[in-house]
Design a protein around this motif. Structure first.
Motif, PDB file in Angstrom:
ATOM      1  N   UNK A 265      13.371 -15.803 -34.950  1.00 26.55           N
ATOM      2  CA  UNK A 265      12.965 -17.112 -35.478  1.00 26.55           C
ATOM      3  C   UNK A 265      14.191 -18.027 -35.500  1.00 26.55           C
ATOM      4  N   UNK A 266      14.131 -19.116 -34.741  1.00 27.91           N
ATOM      5  CA  UNK A 266      15.257 -20.061 -34.682  1.00 27.91           C
ATOM      6  C   UNK A 266      15.036 -21.296 -35.538  1.00 27.91           C
ATOM      7  N   UNK A 274       9.676 -21.760 -34.616  1.00 22.83           N
ATOM      8  CA  UNK A 274      10.077 -21.542 -33.232  1.00 22.83           C
ATOM      9  C   UNK A 274      10.647 -20.135 -33.121  1.00 22.83           C
ATOM     10  N   UNK A 275      10.253 -19.446 -32.049  1.00 24.64           N
ATOM     11  CA  UNK A 275      10.733 -18.090 -31.815  1.00 24.64           C
ATOM     12  C   UNK A 275      11.292 -18.027 -30.405  1.00 24.64           C
ATOM     13  N   UNK A 282      10.501 -20.124 -25.147  1.00 28.42           N
ATOM     14  CA  UNK A 282      10.527 -20.536 -26.549  1.00 28.42           C
ATOM     15  C   UNK A 282       9.084 -20.686 -27.013  1.00 28.42           C
ATOM     16  N   UNK A 283       8.730 -19.958 -28.056  1.00 28.35           N
ATOM     17  CA  UNK A 283       7.371 -20.013 -28.597  1.00 28.35           C
ATOM     18  C   UNK A 283       7.365 -20.889 -29.846  1.00 28.35           C
ATOM     19  N   UNK A 284       6.469 -21.848 -29.856  1.00 27.46           N
ATOM     20  CA  UNK A 284       6.256 -22.685 -31.040  1.00 27.46           C
ATOM     21  C   UNK A 284       4.881 -22.329 -31.596  1.00 27.46           C
ATOM     22  N   UNK A 285       4.828 -21.917 -32.858  1.00 24.48           N
ATOM     23  CA  UNK A 285       3.582 -21.453 -33.457  1.00 24.48           C
ATOM     24  C   UNK A 285       3.292 -22.171 -34.766  1.00 24.48           C
ATOM     25  N   UNK A 291       7.388 -15.091 -41.964  1.00 22.82           N
ATOM     26  CA  UNK A 291       8.645 -14.942 -41.227  1.00 22.82           C
ATOM     27  C   UNK A 291       9.730 -15.829 -41.828  1.00 22.82           C
ATOM     28  N   UNK A 292      10.982 -15.450 -41.590  1.00 25.36           N
ATOM     29  CA  UNK A 292      12.128 -16.202 -42.094  1.00 25.36           C
ATOM     30  C   UNK A 292      13.068 -16.535 -40.939  1.00 25.36           C
ATOM     31  N   UNK A 293      13.805 -17.594 -41.110  1.00 24.65           N
ATOM     32  CA  UNK A 293      14.743 -18.023 -40.062  1.00 24.65           C
ATOM     33  C   UNK A 293      15.779 -16.932 -39.796  1.00 24.65           C
TER      34      UNK A 293
END
Length: 382
Positions: A265-266, A274-275, A282-285, A291-293
């Protein structure tokens, strides 16, 4: 059997969401050991009256052991099983208000259909006139009136299955237990019988607990599904929740087909994340879960949520990547593609064949883009 809609019944049936609702069947910290082997490990489950409940899992996960303990054929090593508030420990099988239908059907080959159905009633000492009336009711219920005088070997597999069902419910148990009830039927008949079972359950107003390893069977019939592994509960939820929101990697991989992308996770805010998946994706969900950064996570997305095209998506760099068609399986209604991305990972995509001829024909070795929407998948942290 006549086909009727269960939409209104099933749509409004969700007692597990009502804090005031009382469970009908309770497994409380149940453990079952056979020597050094633990078949069921400190398991707790609640099942509600009139629920069609499925125990789903691979062979050896403990689902049949749970059914046998509820039926009284095995006793828990520890823990309690309650039915309508009564602790069942020490209660023999024939005194429990449950009946069990086995995969083999276990019909008496020398008896006619009506005598098979009547057998349990005679064992209980019911009057002959009452037996005849009950058997007639059961034959009508399963639409086998014209086969009453036939013996099991003169029936089809589906008809034998109905006889076994009629015999199981003739004694009017509070709970019907079904151990792989459709396993002996061919695919088409199995699909038809699933809906017949649902109709029958609603007509009788009984609680059904079914053991199956068939995911489609559980998804079709059950109000809720308990997924088991190694004697433990992995998740309990409705079919839609199980499929669209699996609670773990195990459930995601076990039910249906799934793509799992492992990354970090970025960016994370209240509604999205964003992952980064490798160098190129790059996945945007909008389903970031808990989840945590900078945390490592898995992003799960079903193949049918992924688009495959020879054309470059309007927005590249987010939820899209390029690769090569690696494998194709044409199944008539859908086509399954395996796309090998440029970083080497394989992505599974399912495309509905809505037109007779493909609008964007793709074949082995073609370059293609995969893409998906921000709400297509979910983030899994376990």
């Amino acid at each position: 059997m006549a086909v009727k809609s269960l939409n209104s019944i099933r749509r409004n049936f969700s007692p597990w969401t009502d804090p005031a609702a009382k469970p009908y069947i309770q497994f409380e910290n149940v453990t079952k050991q056979f020597g050094d082997f633990t078949a069921v490990n400190n398991l707790s489950l609640t099942i509600y009256e009139r629920e069609f409940y499925a125990l789903l899992g691979a062979s050896g996960c403990g689902k049949s052991t749970l059914l046998r303990m509820l039926a009284g054929f095995d006793e828990p090593t520890s823990g309690r099983i309650l039915l309508d508030g009564q602790d069942l420990r020490g209660v023999p099988p024939h005194k429990r208000p449950v009946n069990m239908m086995f995969q083999s059907y276990a019909l008496f080959p020398h008896m006619t259909v009506e005598k098979n159905i009547a057998f349990g009633l005679k064992q209980e000492g019911m009057a002959s006139a009452d037996i005849a009336k009950r058997v007639a009711e059961m034959l009508k219920l399963v639409k086998l009136e014209q086969f009453a005088k036939r013996k099991p070997h003169q029936l089809s597999g589906g008809q034998r299955q109905r006889v076994a069902l009629a015999r199981s419910v003739a004694k009017r148990p509070k709970v019907l237990l079904l151990d792989e009830p459709l396993g002996a039927l061919d695919k088409k008949l199995r699909e038809e019988t699933q809906f017949e079972l649902m109709d029958l359950q609603q007509d009788l107003g009984l609680t059904f607990v079914v053991v199956t390893h068939d995911q489609e069977e559980a998804m079709t019939m059950a109000d809720r599904i308990a997924i088991l592994d190694k004697g433990e509960v992995m998740q309990v939820a409705t079919p839609q929740e199980i499929y669209e929101a699996p609670g773990s990697r195990f459930v995601a991989n076990f039910v249906g087909s799934m793509n799992l992308f492992e990354g970090e996770v970025t960016r994370r805010d209240e509604t999205s994340a964003d992952i980064q998946i490798g160098p190129d994706l790059l996945i945007r969900t909008v389903n970031p879960g808990n989840s945590e950064r900078k945390a490592g996570v898995n992003y799960a997305v079903r193949p049918e949520k992924i688009r495959v095209s020879s054309k470059k998506p309007e927005e590249t760099g987010v939820n899209s990547a390029q690769g090569e068609i690696f494998d194709i399986a044409y199944l008539g209604d859908v086509t399954n593609y395996n796309v090998k991305l440029d970083d080497g990972r394989i992505v599974k995509a399912t495309v509905i064949n809505s037109n007779r001829l493909a609008e964007d024909p793709l074949t082995w070795g073609d370059r293609a883009w995969i893409s998906f929407k921000p709400d297509a998948g979910i983030v899994l942290t376990r």
